[in-house]
Write a protein that holds these residues in place. Sequence first.
Motif, PDB file in Angstrom:
ATOM      1  N   VAL A 152       0.844  -1.068  -0.087  1.00 30.05           N
ATOM      2  CA  VAL A 152      -0.180   0.163  -0.094  1.00 30.05           C
ATOM      3  C   VAL A 152       0.902   1.251   0.072  1.00 30.05           C
ATOM      4  N   ILE A 153       0.671   2.167  -0.823  1.00 30.44           N
ATOM      5  CA  ILE A 153       1.077   3.002  -1.089  1.00 30.44           C
ATOM      6  C   ILE A 153      -0.026   4.306  -0.717  1.00 30.44           C
ATOM      7  N   CYS A 154       0.095   5.184   0.119  1.00 34.76           N
ATOM      8  CA  CYS A 154      -0.920   6.215   0.519  1.00 34.76           C
ATOM      9  C   CYS A 154      -0.376   8.126  -0.138  1.00 34.76           C
ATOM     10  N   VAL A 155      -1.310   8.314  -0.372  1.00 40.89           N
ATOM     11  CA  VAL A 155      -0.963   9.463  -0.917  1.00 40.89           C
ATOM     12  C   VAL A 155      -2.013  11.014   0.062  1.00 40.89           C
ATOM     13  N   ARG A 156      -1.264  12.067  -0.182  1.00 45.99           N
ATOM     14  CA  ARG A 156      -2.200  13.087   0.336  1.00 45.99           C
ATOM     15  C   ARG A 156      -2.717  14.202  -1.163  1.00 45.99           C
ATOM     16  N   ALA A 157      -3.597  13.962  -1.478  1.00 49.25           N
ATOM     17  CA  ALA A 157      -3.345  14.752  -2.752  1.00 49.25           C
ATOM     18  C   ALA A 157      -3.895  16.317  -2.208  1.00 49.25           C
ATOM     19  N   PHE A 158      -3.533  17.239  -2.483  1.00 49.23           N
ATOM     20  CA  PHE A 158      -3.812  18.894  -2.534  1.00 49.23           C
ATOM     21  C   PHE A 158      -4.445  19.363  -3.808  1.00 49.23           C
ATOM     22  N   SER A 159      -5.141  20.516  -3.801  1.00 48.64           N
ATOM     23  CA  SER A 159      -6.114  20.716  -4.252  1.00 48.64           C
ATOM     24  C   SER A 159      -5.849  20.371  -5.552  1.00 48.64           C
ATOM     25  N   HIS A 160      -6.913  19.747  -7.078  1.00 48.71           N
ATOM     26  CA  HIS A 160      -6.585  19.752  -8.640  1.00 48.71           C
ATOM     27  C   HIS A 160      -7.773  20.366  -9.029  1.00 48.71           C
ATOM     28  N   THR A 161      -7.685  20.353  -9.794  1.00 52.41           N
ATOM     29  CA  THR A 161      -9.031  20.908 -10.987  1.00 52.41           C
ATOM     30  C   THR A 161      -8.437  21.067 -12.096  1.00 52.41           C
ATOM     31  N   GLU A 223       7.173   3.073  -3.111  1.00 59.68           N
ATOM     32  CA  GLU A 223       8.002   2.934  -1.479  1.00 59.68           C
ATOM     33  C   GLU A 223       6.533   2.587  -0.316  1.00 59.68           C
ATOM     34  N   PRO A 224       6.040   1.021  -0.651  1.00 58.27           N
ATOM     35  CA  PRO A 224       5.138   0.394   0.191  1.00 58.27           C
ATOM     36  C   PRO A 224       5.535   1.444   1.245  1.00 58.27           C
ATOM     37  N   GLY A 225       4.308   1.508   1.916  1.00 58.62           N
ATOM     38  CA  GLY A 225       4.177   2.102   3.494  1.00 58.62           C
ATOM     39  C   GLY A 225       4.801   3.527   4.035  1.00 58.62           C
ATOM     40  N   GLU A 226       4.655   4.152   3.248  1.00 65.07           N
ATOM     41  CA  GLU A 226       5.471   6.048   3.002  1.00 65.07           C
ATOM     42  C   GLU A 226       3.910   6.798   2.496  1.00 65.07           C
ATOM     43  N   VAL A 227       3.830   7.820   2.767  1.00 62.07           N
ATOM     44  CA  VAL A 227       2.960   8.281   2.079  1.00 62.07           C
ATOM     45  C   VAL A 227       3.388   9.775   1.445  1.00 62.07           C
ATOM     46  N   TYR A 228       2.771  10.337   1.022  1.00 63.90           N
ATOM     47  CA  TYR A 228       3.503  11.455  -0.904  1.00 63.90           C
ATOM     48  C   TYR A 228       2.356  12.584  -0.640  1.00 63.90           C
ATOM     49  N   ASN A 229       2.964  13.524  -0.906  1.00 61.77           N
ATOM     50  CA  ASN A 229       2.162  15.031  -1.370  1.00 61.77           C
ATOM     51  C   ASN A 229       1.993  14.389  -3.259  1.00 61.77           C
ATOM     52  N   VAL A 230       0.901  14.855  -2.908  1.00 63.05           N
ATOM     53  CA  VAL A 230       0.969  15.000  -4.405  1.00 63.05           C
ATOM     54  C   VAL A 230       0.341  16.759  -4.961  1.00 63.05           C
ATOM     55  N   CYS A 231       1.248  17.475  -5.868  1.00 62.77           N
ATOM     56  CA  CYS A 231       1.073  18.884  -5.198  1.00 62.77           C
ATOM     57  C   CYS A 231       1.736  19.647  -6.232  1.00 62.77           C
TER      58      CYS A 231
END
Length: 305
Positions: A152-161, A223-231
């Motif tokens: 599992v890979i986690c994303v914290r997505a910032f505003s997108h349009t 990398e599984p187990g990591e959190v990534y900002n997408v911004c």
Amino acid sequence: MRSLITGADGFVGRHLARHLRDEGDDVVEIDVHGAGELDITDREALIAHVGALMPDAIYHLAARSHVGESWGRDSDVVRVNVHGTANVLDAARAANVHRVVVVGSSEQYGVVAPHEIPLTERAPLRPVSPYAQTKTEAEALALRAAADGLGVICVRAFSHTGPGQSPRFLVPAIAARVVAAELVGGDHEGSGTIAVGRTDPVRDFSDVRDVVRAYRSLVLRGEPGEVYNVCSGIGVTVGDLVSQVLALATTPLELVVDPALVRDTDVPVLIGDHTRITSATGWRPQIPLHQTLHDVLAHTRGQVT
């Protein structure tokens, strides 16, 4: 690679499906209610369905995603965002899925201090809305599954349009009001007005077409187990954002604040740092904000002609 998208009928899901197919992936899709076929909150049905599809990767986008609308709908938001995520993780584990991207939100950071900007993934989480709270709980479930060996890979997505987003959200809502004003105003002299809520919140906007590239890059190289900002790493006030859209209008328009649209629960500032995903995958945003706004407005005009 066979890729399964939950929430495939949503705004981001449609763009993601198109991008994955362009990259040669075999794409299979389910939505929150699976276009009448499947509900992700039905655990046993979901496990059976995912097992039959045998995907290599799952992009878990299905969610109740409107921050303002999450107030007063707590039980439904929890049911889909938390329980639905738990079911997707169980289904992925049962089907031995290689990679699962669980999409969260910058709203998980909540109200932040000036010295914390730009936000890295190490910043504390202080969710202030039911939506943000459920995304934080879903991420915790995902990270626990990763600790147990699921990829599992986690994303914290910032505003997108981008083109095709619902007018329930800021940029397409403004675009819809601009197009309506253009149709009424035409070449007439004088100016109309475009009503907005608060103009001072600062947000980090990305183009959805960049965002879906980021998601696939994480399946390939994250990398599984990591959190990534997408911004984007660039902050813009709501007022400036709206002014940029108005500057593209074919008739003179003025921004005015409508107290009825003001939400006291808006988080003041959210600007992210994408160093981690760029270092891991090479991804970085490519589409400038002015191009995104132009494309949203063009798409909106096309819907009424």
